[in-house]
Design a protein around this motif. Structure first.
Motif, PDB file in Angstrom:
ATOM      1  N   ARG A 216       2.181  11.653  31.598  1.00  0.00           N
ATOM      2  CA  ARG A 216       1.073  12.575  31.293  1.00  0.00           C
ATOM      3  C   ARG A 216       1.400  14.020  31.684  1.00  0.00           C
ATOM      4  NH1 ARG A 216      -1.615   9.423  27.783  1.00  0.00           N
ATOM      5  NH2 ARG A 216      -2.694   7.647  28.736  1.00  0.00           N
ATOM      6  N   GLU A 219      -0.232  16.569  29.211  1.00  0.00           N
ATOM      7  CA  GLU A 219      -1.687  16.570  29.373  1.00  0.00           C
ATOM      8  C   GLU A 219      -2.099  17.233  30.684  1.00  0.00           C
ATOM      9  OE1 GLU A 219       0.169  13.989  28.657  1.00  0.00           O
ATOM     10  OE2 GLU A 219      -0.696  12.720  27.072  1.00  0.00           O
ATOM     11  N   VAL A 242     -12.236  14.572  29.405  1.00  0.00           N
ATOM     12  CA  VAL A 242     -11.100  13.676  29.186  1.00  0.00           C
ATOM     13  C   VAL A 242     -11.667  12.347  28.729  1.00  0.00           C
ATOM     14  CG1 VAL A 242      -9.108  12.523  30.197  1.00  0.00           C
ATOM     15  CG2 VAL A 242      -9.725  14.823  30.954  1.00  0.00           C
ATOM     16  N   GLY A 244     -11.119   8.530  26.323  1.00  0.00           N
ATOM     17  CA  GLY A 244     -10.132   7.520  25.948  1.00  0.00           C
ATOM     18  C   GLY A 244     -10.640   6.137  26.280  1.00  0.00           C
ATOM     19  N   SER A 248      -7.173   3.830  30.320  1.00  0.00           N
ATOM     20  CA  SER A 248      -6.144   4.729  29.786  1.00  0.00           C
ATOM     21  C   SER A 248      -5.698   5.772  30.805  1.00  0.00           C
ATOM     22  CB  SER A 248      -6.660   5.426  28.522  1.00  0.00           C
ATOM     23  OG  SER A 248      -7.849   6.150  28.797  1.00  0.00           O
ATOM     24  N   LYS A 250      -7.928   7.986  32.599  1.00  0.00           N
ATOM     25  CA  LYS A 250      -8.750   9.204  32.599  1.00  0.00           C
ATOM     26  C   LYS A 250      -9.022   9.689  34.022  1.00  0.00           C
ATOM     27  CE  LYS A 250     -12.115   7.160  30.332  1.00  0.00           C
ATOM     28  NZ  LYS A 250     -11.504   5.841  30.098  1.00  0.00           N
ATOM     29  N   LEU A 253      -5.870  10.919  35.998  1.00  0.00           N
ATOM     30  CA  LEU A 253      -5.419  12.202  35.474  1.00  0.00           C
ATOM     31  C   LEU A 253      -6.338  13.326  35.948  1.00  0.00           C
ATOM     32  CD1 LEU A 253      -3.515  13.834  33.619  1.00  0.00           C
ATOM     33  CD2 LEU A 253      -5.098  13.353  31.735  1.00  0.00           C
ATOM     34  N   THR A 349     -15.048  12.791  32.747  1.00  0.00           N
ATOM     35  CA  THR A 349     -14.319  11.691  32.126  1.00  0.00           C
ATOM     36  C   THR A 349     -15.326  10.678  31.593  1.00  0.00           C
ATOM     37  OG1 THR A 349     -14.128  10.182  34.024  1.00  0.00           O
ATOM     38  CG2 THR A 349     -12.543  11.993  33.898  1.00  0.00           C
ATOM     39  N   LEU A 365      -7.073  10.773  25.398  1.00  0.00           N
ATOM     40  CA  LEU A 365      -5.860  10.115  25.883  1.00  0.00           C
ATOM     41  C   LEU A 365      -5.512   8.915  25.012  1.00  0.00           C
ATOM     42  CD1 LEU A 365      -6.222  10.055  29.789  1.00  0.00           C
ATOM     43  CD2 LEU A 365      -5.103  11.751  28.334  1.00  0.00           C
ATOM     44  N   HIS A 401      -0.319   1.493  26.699  1.00  0.00           N
ATOM     45  CA  HIS A 401      -1.581   1.629  27.428  1.00  0.00           C
ATOM     46  C   HIS A 401      -1.348   1.335  28.913  1.00  0.00           C
ATOM     47  CE1 HIS A 401      -5.698   1.042  28.660  1.00  0.00           C
ATOM     48  NE2 HIS A 401      -6.098   1.544  27.505  1.00  0.00           N
TER      49      HIS A 401
END
Length: 451
Positions: A216, A219, A242, A244, A248, A250, A253, A349, A365, A401
């Protein structure tokens, strides 16, 4: 009403004390919620703080010097010793929970490890070490601990794990097993009581960064650029989302980005969950209360919903904070907190895109890049002996994933008789429709499909 009822019950009981089941009975009768323990914790933890609670639990457990009633007749020992031991276990679990809140994950692992073989059916004695192992960056061991408990329950009681253990496991797979505020060992004096005065308030601190965070990179750079405040300090460009699939990455991240940009927000970096431990949407007023306490403000239990939200908006308008709203449920929940935030930046998120928020910027994502996905798999399965070809086939079957890759890696660790090639064949079996199920519900990846 229930906090008042609990207080009255404790007063009436006096020095006799109360067992857990007695507290549950007077508060809910037979219609007990799934989150019964968490709710009692919220009622009980107060101004003394978690550090003081941990100290008191330690003192109490220090009075236990071995098996109860040694030297008494076998009849008394048989009738009373199991009951006394049963009373000790909840105290041990409460101490472990308090230690986790203070960042003492290693201590929790060390103290609870000898107890699990003695009480194999207590889910708290297994879910707490799982959480602690995760906080130490030992996810594979945490997953193996779940499988061990699942096997014990199936073999001896022919039942599946309950809500507590399953919830911890699903959060572990989805990388959302949030730690309480992390501190160095022995750093109790650094804890601000007003910032961590209850289990509920633990969500208002930025969780620890994931030790094995992988990939990532692009990102992460983009997120940090989006989160930068205006150079003149006049305000923020707008909320960042964020989104997804579940699992994933989120949350991890967002947390990694939060740590990187935190110095730009001198008034604090806060974290609050949009759903409770059962996955239900939290009212904005409850989230506002968490955030206010994280900012050092006292929130009276009698404060109404509108008052809490208004106080939060007023405070954030005057502050330069970064607020991470994790796993937000819907736009109404988010809008109640985000609008009028002034110089405070929100990082959200969730599965929705929250497209109607003013000036919102959205990052969706997908799967990890091939090299990143292989690094993640190899990092978890180090020592298992996965060849490059098998690793590439596995991560491609998982569509890159992260949660799927972690689940597949856990299978290789938990079942040493399964070779990577054998696992590839099982995943690729068209009769199982594995890929379709992975896309539909990644929380139960591999473990439900391959057992």
């Amino acid at each position: 009403m229930r906090p008042r009822t609990l207080l009255a019950t404790l007063v009436i009981a006096g020095k006799r004390g109360l067992a857990e089941h007695e507290i549950h009975q007077v508060l809910w009768g037979t219609a007990r919620p799934v989150t019964v323990r968490a709710q009692v914790h919220t009622y009980v933890y107060a101004a003394g703080g978690i550090a003081q609670a941990a100290e008191l639990f330690t003192d109490a457990l220090g009075q236990w010097r071995g098996p109860a009633l040694i030297g008494a007749t076998e009849f008394l020992e048989a009738s009373e010793a199991p009951r006394l031991e049963e009373l000790r276990m909840p105290v041990l679990e409460e101490k472990a929970a308090a230690d986790l809140s203070l960042g003492r994950a290693r201590r929790v692992v060390e103290e609870l490890a000898p107890c699990m073989p003695l009480f194999p059916f207590r889910e708290g004695l297994r879910s707490l070490p799982m959480t602690a192992l995760s906080h130490c960056g030992r996810q594979a061991e945490a997953i193996a601990l779940y499988h061990e408990g699942r096997s014990v329950l199936a073999e001896h009681l022919t039942v599946d794990p309950g809500d507590e253990l399953n919830s911890t496991f699903q959060s572990l797979l989805a990388d959302t097993l949030i730690a309480r505020p992390t501190l160095p060992e022995g750093a109790d004096t650094a804890v601000r009581p007003e910032a961590v005065s209850s289990r509920e308030e633990a969500y208002t601190a930025l969780p620890p960064d994931l030790v094995d965070f992988t990939g990532r990179h692009a990102e992460l750079r983009r997120l940090r650029e989006w989160l930068k405040p205006a150079p003149d300090g006049t305000g923020c460009a707008g909320p960042v989302v964020v989104t997804g699939l579940a699992g994933s990455g989120k949350t991890v991240l967002a947390v990694r980005a939060g740590y990187g940009i935190a110095p730009a927000y001198p008034d604090g970096t806060l974290f609050v969950r949009g759903r409770d431990t059962s996955g239900y949407r939290r009212p904005p007023a409850d989230m506002a209360g968490d955030l206010l306490r994280g900012l050092g403000e006292r929130v009276a239990p009698t404060a109404g919903s509108e008052e809490r939200v208004w106080r939060l908006r007023t405070r954030l308008t005057q502050s330069r904070c970064l607020v991470i709203l994790d796993d937000a449920a819907d736009e109404a929940q988010v809008q109640a907190l985000v609008l009028g935030s002034g110089r405070t930046q929100f990082l959200i998120t969730g599965r929705p895109r929250f497209a109607t928020l003013p000036r919102v910027r959205v990052m969706a994502l997908g799967g990890l890049q091939l090299c990143e996905a292989m690094d993640l798999l190899n990092g978890i399965t180090s020592g298992v002996g996965v060849t490059t070809d098998d690793a590439e086939r596995l991560v491609r079957l998982c569509d890159g994933h992260p949660a799927a890759i972690r689940a597949v890696a856990a299978q290789l660790i938990a079942k040493p008789n399964w070779t990577p090639a054998y696992l590839v064949d099982r995943l690729a079996d068209p009769c199982r429709d594995t890929l379709g199920l992975l896309r539909a519900k990644v929380e139960s990846i591999a473990f439900s499909l391959l057992n």
